[in-house]
Design a protein around this motif. Structure first.
Motif, PDB file in Angstrom:
ATOM      1  N   UNK A 102       0.841  -1.203   0.000  1.00 32.40           N
ATOM      2  CA  UNK A 102       0.000   0.000   0.000  1.00 32.40           C
ATOM      3  C   UNK A 102       0.875   1.252   0.000  1.00 32.40           C
ATOM      4  N   UNK A 103       1.944   1.248   0.783  1.00 37.98           N
ATOM      5  CA  UNK A 103       2.829   2.411   0.816  1.00 37.98           C
ATOM      6  C   UNK A 103       3.516   2.622  -0.530  1.00 37.98           C
ATOM      7  N   UNK A 104       3.888   1.543  -1.197  1.00 32.86           N
ATOM      8  CA  UNK A 104       4.491   1.671  -2.532  1.00 32.86           C
ATOM      9  C   UNK A 104       3.478   2.253  -3.520  1.00 32.86           C
ATOM     10  N   UNK A 105       2.238   1.796  -3.433  1.00 37.01           N
ATOM     11  CA  UNK A 105       1.186   2.314  -4.309  1.00 37.01           C
ATOM     12  C   UNK A 105       0.967   3.806  -4.041  1.00 37.01           C
ATOM     13  N   UNK A 106       1.000   4.194  -2.780  1.00 38.72           N
ATOM     14  CA  UNK A 106       0.836   5.596  -2.413  1.00 38.72           C
ATOM     15  C   UNK A 106       1.983   6.423  -2.968  1.00 38.72           C
ATOM     16  N   UNK A 107       3.193   5.927  -2.829  1.00 34.74           N
ATOM     17  CA  UNK A 107       4.371   6.616  -3.363  1.00 34.74           C
ATOM     18  C   UNK A 107       4.244   6.811  -4.867  1.00 34.74           C
ATOM     19  N   UNK A 108       3.769   5.798  -5.549  1.00 32.56           N
ATOM     20  CA  UNK A 108       3.600   5.886  -7.003  1.00 32.56           C
ATOM     21  C   UNK A 108       2.585   6.965  -7.369  1.00 32.56           C
ATOM     22  N   UNK A 109       1.493   7.060  -6.628  1.00 36.59           N
ATOM     23  CA  UNK A 109       0.493   8.095  -6.882  1.00 36.59           C
ATOM     24  C   UNK A 109       1.095   9.495  -6.741  1.00 36.59           C
ATOM     25  N   UNK A 110       1.878   9.680  -5.689  1.00 35.78           N
ATOM     26  CA  UNK A 110       2.499  10.985  -5.452  1.00 35.78           C
ATOM     27  C   UNK A 110       3.513  11.295  -6.552  1.00 35.78           C
ATOM     28  N   UNK A 111       4.302  10.305  -6.938  1.00 36.52           N
ATOM     29  CA  UNK A 111       5.314  10.530  -7.984  1.00 36.52           C
ATOM     30  C   UNK A 111       4.679  10.773  -9.350  1.00 36.52           C
ATOM     31  N   UNK A 112       3.598  10.077  -9.655  1.00 36.60           N
ATOM     32  CA  UNK A 112       2.897  10.334 -10.919  1.00 36.60           C
ATOM     33  C   UNK A 112       2.433  11.778 -10.976  1.00 36.60           C
ATOM     34  N   UNK A 113       1.842  12.227  -9.882  1.00 35.92           N
ATOM     35  CA  UNK A 113       1.361  13.608  -9.833  1.00 35.92           C
ATOM     36  C   UNK A 113       2.525  14.583  -9.972  1.00 35.92           C
ATOM     37  N   UNK A 114       3.625  14.294  -9.340  1.00 38.34           N
ATOM     38  CA  UNK A 114       4.808  15.157  -9.424  1.00 38.34           C
ATOM     39  C   UNK A 114       5.299  15.239 -10.869  1.00 38.34           C
ATOM     40  N   UNK A 115       5.355  14.099 -11.528  1.00 41.82           N
ATOM     41  CA  UNK A 115       5.830  14.080 -12.917  1.00 41.82           C
ATOM     42  C   UNK A 115       4.871  14.845 -13.832  1.00 41.82           C
ATOM     43  N   UNK A 116       3.571  14.673 -13.610  1.00 42.52           N
ATOM     44  CA  UNK A 116       2.582  15.309 -14.476  1.00 42.52           C
ATOM     45  C   UNK A 116       2.364  16.785 -14.162  1.00 42.52           C
TER      46      UNK A 116
END
Length: 90
Positions: free
Chosen positions: A45-59
């Motif tokens: 779950x924490x990895x999935x959360x990190x991915x969500x934050x990083x996707x938003x950062x990239x976009x």
């Protein structure tokens, strides 16, 4: 933060609940493999959360830097992402 705050909050609250459950399992002297499975689930779950934050950062932040920022700003954004990837690498 440009990530979906509601989704990220929900994921983190789920992880927090799982951690509380793991602590109870330890206090109750539960089977080690059951505890390990819950730790893995929380980590996922924490990895999935990190991915969500990083996707938003990239976009958002990174895209904006490449559209309107200076070369130094673009390099800074690249280095930030690379640094995070290095920390995540095994």
């Amino acid at each position: 933060m440009m990530a979906d705050a509601e989704k990220v909050s929900r994921l983190l609250k789920t992880a927090r609940g799982q951690i509380d459950g793991i602590l109870r399992m330890i206090e109750e002297d539960r089977y080690c493999m059951d505890i390990s499975n819950q730790i893995q689930a929380t980590s996922s779950i924490l990895k999935k959360t990190q991915l969500e934050v990083m996707k938003a950062h990239m976009h958002s932040c990174v895209r904006e830097s490449f559209e309107t920022g200076s070369p130094e700003d673009r390099n800074k954004k690249i280095e930030e992402v690379l640094h995070l990837l290095e920390k995540a690498a095994p």
